[in-house]
Every structure is written in structure tokens, then in C-alpha cells.
Design an enzyme around this catalytic site. Structure first.
Site, PDB file in Angstrom:
ATOM      1  N   HIS A  61      -4.419  -1.746 -15.898  1.00  0.00           N
ATOM      2  CA  HIS A  61      -5.076  -0.572 -15.330  1.00  0.00           C
ATOM      3  C   HIS A  61      -6.466  -0.979 -14.846  1.00  0.00           C
ATOM      4  O   HIS A  61      -7.110  -1.873 -15.426  1.00  0.00           O
ATOM      5  CB  HIS A  61      -5.219   0.528 -16.374  1.00  0.00           C
ATOM      6  CG  HIS A  61      -3.924   1.055 -16.876  1.00  0.00           C
ATOM      7  ND1 HIS A  61      -3.869   2.096 -17.765  1.00  0.00           N
ATOM      8  CD2 HIS A  61      -2.635   0.701 -16.634  1.00  0.00           C
ATOM      9  CE1 HIS A  61      -2.602   2.372 -18.049  1.00  0.00           C
ATOM     10  NE2 HIS A  61      -1.836   1.520 -17.378  1.00  0.00           N
ATOM     11  N   GLU A  63      -9.375   0.418 -15.120  1.00  0.00           N
ATOM     12  CA  GLU A  63     -10.453   0.560 -16.100  1.00  0.00           C
ATOM     13  C   GLU A  63     -10.390  -0.538 -17.165  1.00  0.00           C
ATOM     14  O   GLU A  63     -11.424  -1.053 -17.595  1.00  0.00           O
ATOM     15  CB  GLU A  63     -10.402   1.931 -16.789  1.00  0.00           C
ATOM     16  CG  GLU A  63     -10.433   3.097 -15.837  1.00  0.00           C
ATOM     17  CD  GLU A  63      -9.053   3.550 -15.386  1.00  0.00           C
ATOM     18  OE1 GLU A  63      -8.956   4.674 -14.872  1.00  0.00           O
ATOM     19  OE2 GLU A  63      -8.061   2.796 -15.551  1.00  0.00           O
ATOM     20  N   CYS A  91      -6.844   6.246 -19.742  1.00  0.00           N
ATOM     21  CA  CYS A  91      -5.873   6.475 -20.805  1.00  0.00           C
ATOM     22  C   CYS A  91      -6.461   5.979 -22.130  1.00  0.00           C
ATOM     23  O   CYS A  91      -7.548   5.401 -22.165  1.00  0.00           O
ATOM     24  CB  CYS A  91      -4.557   5.759 -20.485  1.00  0.00           C
ATOM     25  SG  CYS A  91      -4.655   3.954 -20.607  1.00  0.00           S
ATOM     26  N   CYS A  94      -7.365   2.261 -22.014  1.00  0.00           N
ATOM     27  CA  CYS A  94      -8.553   1.971 -21.208  1.00  0.00           C
ATOM     28  C   CYS A  94      -9.817   2.503 -21.875  1.00  0.00           C
ATOM     29  O   CYS A  94     -10.869   1.851 -21.837  1.00  0.00           O
ATOM     30  CB  CYS A  94      -8.389   2.549 -19.813  1.00  0.00           C
ATOM     31  SG  CYS A  94      -7.092   1.727 -18.871  1.00  0.00           S
TER      32      CYS A  94
END
Length: 165
Positions: A61, A63, A91, A94
């Protein structure tokens, strides 16, 4: 840590994260983007989603990748004064990466709840509906959270992506 950043600045940097997300999508990856900004307003890092670039890595991801890069480049004491701007709410994974890196502030566009409603049960995005604030609240150091902000604009980044086939 930053004190009372101007909302216009938050919107400006968040829109830059949206541009990074658009770039991710244009390059064939999931439409997510993040940037890291220091207390003086300098953009230090930009990161697209890395699912495709990392051969289907479900943990790539934007992030999480940005938090890893930030942690390798900067000390936690410095990162405590930085802001991560993200096109969507990080999420749990992250948010945990941000926390462990020491990033002190987050501004995000689309909420996780809104993202889950928009993406549905897509195999490449089995969204965790766990607010990042809950993850940060479980930690021992504060992380300031602003968001959702410009949520309709952020949600437009996802439009048609998860249903295209």
C-alpha cells in the site's frame, strides 16, 4: 509536531496526494497515493500504490511503502513533526507502519468505510473497516488525525476502477 496547520495547506497537500493516486492508476496500479511533508511544508517523499510493481504484494500500500521509506531516511524525532497526506484513510496495517515510523500527523481524503462501500468485496482490496484512529489510540504516542477531508474528490479517484474487468 505541527501546530494548527492551515486548512488550505492541508487541502493543497492532500490534492497532491490525489495527483499521486491518479498517477498510480494511470500506470496500471491501484488508485492510491501518499506524500510526506515536513513541518516547513517541504514535500519529502511521494509514493504510489505498489501492488503491481511488487508483483502482486498485497502489503504494498502507498502509505506502508512511504512509512518504510521515511523510517529508513529519517529519525522518529524528525518524523514526529511531519504529516503524511493520503488519498484514502490508511488501513490498520498502514496506520501501524506510520505509528512505528514515528510519523506524527495524518491527513486523509476518503474514509475506510466509504472506500469499503465503493470497492465492495474485490479480491485485491478486501478492505478492513477499522478506523485508523482506533489503531493510533492503542499506541503510546499521539498521532494527530484529520479526515476525511475532500472525501467526494478522493472517492472519485476510485470511480470505475474496482468494477472494470
Amino acid at each position: 509536531m505541527q501546530t494548527n496547520p492551515d486548512k488550505r495547506d492541508d487541502e493543497l497537500y492532500l490534492r497532491r496526494a490525489f495527483d499521486v493516486a491518479r498517477s498510480s492508476r494511470e500506470n496500471g496500479d491501484h488508485p492510491f497515493g501518499a506524500i510526506l511533508v515536513d513541518a516547513e511544508g517541504a514535500i519529502l517523499l511521494e509514493q504510489t500504490n505498489g501492488f503491481s510493481a511488487h508483483c502482486g504484494d498485497m502489503t504494498a500500500h502507498a502509505e506502508r511503502l512511504l512509512a518504510t521509506r521515511a523510517s529508513q531516511a529519517y529519525r522518529p524525532a524528525f518524523l514526529a513533526s511531519c504529516t503524511l497526506y493520503s488519498s484514502a484513510e490508511p488501513c490498520a496495517m498502514c496506520a501501524g507502519a506510520m505509528y512505528w515510523a514515528g510519523i506524527g500527523r495524518l491527513v486523509y481524503g476518503q474514509s475506510e468505510k466509504s472506500l469499503k462501500a465503493q470497492t465492495g468485496a474485490h479480491d485485491e482490496n478486501p478492505t478492513l473497516d477499522l478506523p485508523c484512529r482506533a489503531v493510533f489510540a492503542s499506541g503510546q504516542r499521539p498521532v494527530e488525525v484529520v479526515g476525511p477531508l475532500l472525501e467526494d474528490e478522493a472517492a472519485s479517484l476510485q470511480a470505475g476502477f474496482w468494477t472494470a474487468g
